[in-house]
Design an enzyme around this catalytic site. Structure first.
Site, PDB file in Angstrom:
ATOM      1  N   ASP A  30      -2.982   3.048  16.092  1.00  0.00           N
ATOM      2  CA  ASP A  30      -4.045   2.235  16.692  1.00  0.00           C
ATOM      3  C   ASP A  30      -4.798   3.031  17.748  1.00  0.00           C
ATOM      4  OD1 ASP A  30      -5.558  -0.019  16.995  1.00  0.00           O
ATOM      5  OD2 ASP A  30      -4.090  -1.119  18.195  1.00  0.00           O
ATOM      6  N   THR A  72      -4.769  -4.970   4.696  1.00  0.00           N
ATOM      7  CA  THR A  72      -5.538  -5.887   3.854  1.00  0.00           C
ATOM      8  C   THR A  72      -6.629  -6.580   4.672  1.00  0.00           C
ATOM      9  OG1 THR A  72      -3.777  -7.532   4.251  1.00  0.00           O
ATOM     10  CG2 THR A  72      -3.699  -6.319   2.166  1.00  0.00           C
ATOM     11  N   LEU A  84      10.674  15.665   4.616  1.00  0.00           N
ATOM     12  CA  LEU A  84      10.336  14.371   5.189  1.00  0.00           C
ATOM     13  C   LEU A  84       9.915  13.384   4.109  1.00  0.00           C
ATOM     14  CD1 LEU A  84       9.745  12.711   7.848  1.00  0.00           C
ATOM     15  CD2 LEU A  84       7.374  13.497   7.599  1.00  0.00           C
ATOM     16  N   GLU A 117      13.885  -1.612  16.749  1.00  0.00           N
ATOM     17  CA  GLU A 117      13.455  -1.542  18.147  1.00  0.00           C
ATOM     18  C   GLU A 117      11.950  -1.302  18.169  1.00  0.00           C
ATOM     19  OE1 GLU A 117      15.199  -2.080  20.791  1.00  0.00           O
ATOM     20  OE2 GLU A 117      17.199  -2.179  19.875  1.00  0.00           O
ATOM     21  N   HIS A 151     -11.362   8.361  13.720  1.00  0.00           N
ATOM     22  CA  HIS A 151     -10.523   8.276  12.515  1.00  0.00           C
ATOM     23  C   HIS A 151     -10.220   9.673  11.965  1.00  0.00           C
ATOM     24  CE1 HIS A 151     -10.685   3.988  12.490  1.00  0.00           C
ATOM     25  NE2 HIS A 151     -11.970   3.907  12.225  1.00  0.00           N
ATOM     26  N   TRP A 191     -10.570  -4.755   5.482  1.00  0.00           N
ATOM     27  CA  TRP A 191     -11.774  -4.918   4.658  1.00  0.00           C
ATOM     28  C   TRP A 191     -12.830  -5.737   5.391  1.00  0.00           C
ATOM     29  CZ3 TRP A 191     -12.062  -1.802   0.680  1.00  0.00           C
ATOM     30  CH2 TRP A 191     -10.905  -1.421   0.000  1.00  0.00           C
TER      31      TRP A 191
END
Length: 237
Positions: free
Chosen positions: A14, A60, A125, A201, A31, A63
């Site tokens: 975020d 979702t 990973l 957590e 971004h 959009w």
């Protein structure tokens, strides 16, 4: 005392847009920088000993953003998935996709499928990308699949358990997260891995995702180590 490294870390990425705005740049710049930072954190996480890393790229609900921003994100995802094929090979990283890719353009679906297929035998990973993902949507899709198996006689309703249901989720191949990190100050799940995060957590930081560093990841792990994890009233071994 040595730190216990969580096996599986989930992150809500975020703050890209707000970080860009603070720099006087468009949201698309945030971004783009966030995508570059993700490559760095993937490598850092693996070097720390984290085995599974799951990130929320596009929900979702995303959009509903402006058409301009959604289009820019899809172009970024196209570039990112193509680059990730080489990155995954270089870093021995196994990639999985969570969510419903059917709503994405055909070329992006193809890129994602190629990324998953080309990395399926890698042993480094385990990297999960949640794209066009929503936890409620995931659960509904799982219920439909399970209900279909019941109708076809492959599963009896009385046989259904939590473990069985988990096997119908997008995350059926990976353990539930030990630690959730959300950047940029928000303190909510935003429809992310709600079933899987039942015993995880949570760690919230004001740092926006493009500015999130290895040191910030260590801070989250240190906080994780400072908490007593109890299940059924018993301290976890």
């Amino acid at each position: 005392m040595d730190l216990v490294i969580p096996q599986h870390v989930a992150i809500i990425l975020d703050g890209n847009g707000r970080w860009a705005k603070s720099k006087g740049m468009p949201r698309s710049y945030g971004h783009s920088r966030g995508a570059k930072n993700l490559e760095v954190i993937c490598e850092d996480a693996y070097n720390m000993g984290i085995k599974y890393l799951t990130v929320y790229l596009f929900s979702t609900e995303n959009w509903k953003r402006s058409q301009e921003e959604v289009s820019a994100l899809m172009q970024l995802f196209r570039r990112y998935t193509k680059t990730s094929i080489k990155t995954a090979k270089k870093n021995n990283m196994k990639v999985r996709v969570l969510g419903d890719p059917s709503a994405l353009d055909d070329d992006l679906q193809k890129n994602l499928a190629e990324l998953v297929e080309s990395s399926k035998d890698h042993t480094g990973l385990n990297f999960q990308i949640a794209i066009n993902y929503g936890s409620r949507n995931e659960i509904v899709r799982a219920i439909r699949h399970l209900a279909g198996d019941c109708v076809e006689g492959r599963v009896a309703p009385e046989e259904i358990t939590e473990e069985m249901f988990s096997g119908y989720l997008d995350t059926r191949e990976v353990p539930d997260p030990d630690l959730l990190i959300r950047t940029s100050g928000e303190q909510r799940l935003s429809n992310y891995l709600m079933w899987q995060l039942a015993y995880s957590e949570f760690y919230f930081t004001e740092v926006p995702w493009p500015a999130f560093t290895k040191d910030d990841l260590w801070k989250a792990i240190e906080k994780y180590n400072g908490r007593e994890r109890r299940f059924g009233g018993r301290l976890e071994e």
